[in-house]
Motif scaffolding. Structure first.
Motif, PDB file in Angstrom:
ATOM      1  N   LEU A  60      14.693  17.665  51.327  1.00 34.56           N
ATOM      2  CA  LEU A  60      14.254  19.056  51.246  1.00 34.56           C
ATOM      3  C   LEU A  60      12.958  19.225  52.005  1.00 34.56           C
ATOM      4  O   LEU A  60      11.986  18.497  51.787  1.00 34.56           O
ATOM      5  CB  LEU A  60      14.070  19.468  49.785  1.00 34.56           C
ATOM      6  N   TYR A 101      16.922  21.919  54.578  1.00 29.92           N
ATOM      7  CA  TYR A 101      17.045  20.483  54.397  1.00 29.92           C
ATOM      8  C   TYR A 101      17.176  19.834  55.774  1.00 29.92           C
ATOM      9  O   TYR A 101      17.695  20.430  56.719  1.00 29.92           O
ATOM     10  CB  TYR A 101      18.301  20.135  53.586  1.00 29.92           C
ATOM     11  N   ARG A 109      20.935   8.689  56.661  1.00 27.65           N
ATOM     12  CA  ARG A 109      20.134   8.932  55.468  1.00 27.65           C
ATOM     13  C   ARG A 109      20.664  10.153  54.746  1.00 27.65           C
ATOM     14  O   ARG A 109      21.436  10.928  55.268  1.00 27.65           O
ATOM     15  CB  ARG A 109      18.669   9.112  55.846  1.00 27.65           C
ATOM     16  N   GLY A 110      20.213  10.319  53.521  1.00 27.01           N
ATOM     17  CA  GLY A 110      20.605  11.492  52.747  1.00 27.01           C
ATOM     18  C   GLY A 110      19.827  12.709  53.175  1.00 27.01           C
ATOM     19  O   GLY A 110      19.161  12.722  54.204  1.00 27.01           O
ATOM     20  N   LEU A 111      19.906  13.741  52.365  1.00 31.01           N
ATOM     21  CA  LEU A 111      19.239  14.992  52.685  1.00 31.01           C
ATOM     22  C   LEU A 111      17.834  15.025  52.102  1.00 31.01           C
ATOM     23  O   LEU A 111      17.601  14.570  50.983  1.00 31.01           O
ATOM     24  CB  LEU A 111      20.033  16.167  52.122  1.00 31.01           C
ATOM     25  N   GLN A 153      18.700  16.222  57.544  1.00 31.96           N
ATOM     26  CA  GLN A 153      19.505  15.015  57.366  1.00 31.96           C
ATOM     27  C   GLN A 153      19.314  14.143  58.593  1.00 31.96           C
ATOM     28  O   GLN A 153      19.802  14.451  59.672  1.00 31.96           O
ATOM     29  CB  GLN A 153      20.977  15.390  57.194  1.00 31.96           C
ATOM     30  N   PHE A 190      19.692  16.688  61.764  1.00 30.14           N
ATOM     31  CA  PHE A 190      20.628  17.761  61.429  1.00 30.14           C
ATOM     32  C   PHE A 190      19.976  18.608  60.353  1.00 30.14           C
ATOM     33  O   PHE A 190      19.629  18.102  59.289  1.00 30.14           O
ATOM     34  CB  PHE A 190      21.942  17.142  60.943  1.00 30.14           C
ATOM     35  N   LEU A 240      19.915  21.785  57.761  1.00 29.01           N
ATOM     36  CA  LEU A 240      20.829  22.595  56.964  1.00 29.01           C
ATOM     37  C   LEU A 240      20.063  23.636  56.173  1.00 29.01           C
ATOM     38  O   LEU A 240      19.084  23.316  55.496  1.00 29.01           O
ATOM     39  CB  LEU A 240      21.618  21.706  55.995  1.00 29.01           C
TER      40      LEU A 240
END
Lengths: 111, 115
Positions: free
Chosen positions: A46, A36, A42-44, A38, A88, A90
């Motif tokens: 995929l 993911y 903002r949100g995550l 980020q 970022f 993840l």
């Protein structure tokens, strides 16, 4: 118990340079693995997921690629980074009932 | 397409008080899963609580509980007896149960806890 690790934790790279982020999972076999991103504020989102060795699905066409050379290893790569790749990142794996378990994250800054 | 909306970009609560974070979602599915994740300044995302849509009982995890209103497509998180360590970004997420585990995340709510 299952654990997930990713590295490096922080990376500063110039535009046009390559990228390799690694993720490994311990304590489970044949996990579904995910990358993911980020972005700031903002949100995550995929980017990629993998259900097994060599099996990669891309959710968003972009400058990045993923590979799964081993059952519990998931790698995010780029041949030439863009400024827009900053963010970022993840890595995660899914539990038996759909919840995601995340690694510590990798902060990428492209200058 | 499924969407998740968190209408509160920022919230603040006094230590030991209770705060509720809002989340609404849009789906045509009848069976699905909902999650709340916490992302502290360390940035690692941590699962706080999960709810299966077929369960009418609201999930509870220690000081964290949800108010799941399926008809209204609402999934709020209540934090009781707030602690300084609760300060973080909170993300609501939806999963339709598909094998690929593609969760749809809201944009998050930043929670501050005042001593």
């Amino acid at each position: 118990s299952q654990t997930i690790h990713q590295w490096p934790a922080t990376l500063v790279q110039p535009v046009g340079s390559p990228l390799s982020l690694e993720c490994t999972v311990e304590g489970t076999s044949n996990p579904n693995l995910y990358w993911y991103r980020q972005a700031a504020g903002r949100g995550l989102q995929l980017l990629f997921y993998s259900v097994g060795i060599g099996q990669i699905s891309s959710e968003v066409p972009q400058n990045l690629s993923a590979s799964r050379p081993q059952d519990r290893q998931f790698i995010l790569s780029s041949k030439k980074l863009l400024l827009s790749d900053s963010g970022f990142y993840l890595c995660a794996w899914t539990g038996a009932t759909g919840e995601l378990f995340f690694g510590e994250g990798s902060r990428l800054t492209v200058l | 397409a499924q969407t998740v909306t968190q209408s509160q970009p920022e919230m603040s609560v006094q230590e030991a008080e209770t705060v509720t974070l809002s989340c609404t979602y849009d789906t045509s599915e009848s069976d699905y899963y909902l999650f709340w994740y916490k992302q502290p300044p360390s940035r690692q995302m941590i699962l706080v609580i999960r709810q299966e849509a077929y369960k009418q009982q609201n999930a509870t995890e220690n000081r964290f509980s949800v108010n799941f209103q399926k008809a209204a497509k609402s999934f709020s998180l209540k934090i009781s007896d707030s602690q300084l360590g609760d300060a973080a970004m909170y993300f609501c997420a939806y999963w339709d149960g598909g094998s690929q585990g593609n969760l749809i995340f809201g944009k998050g709510t930043k929670l501050s806890v005042k001593p």
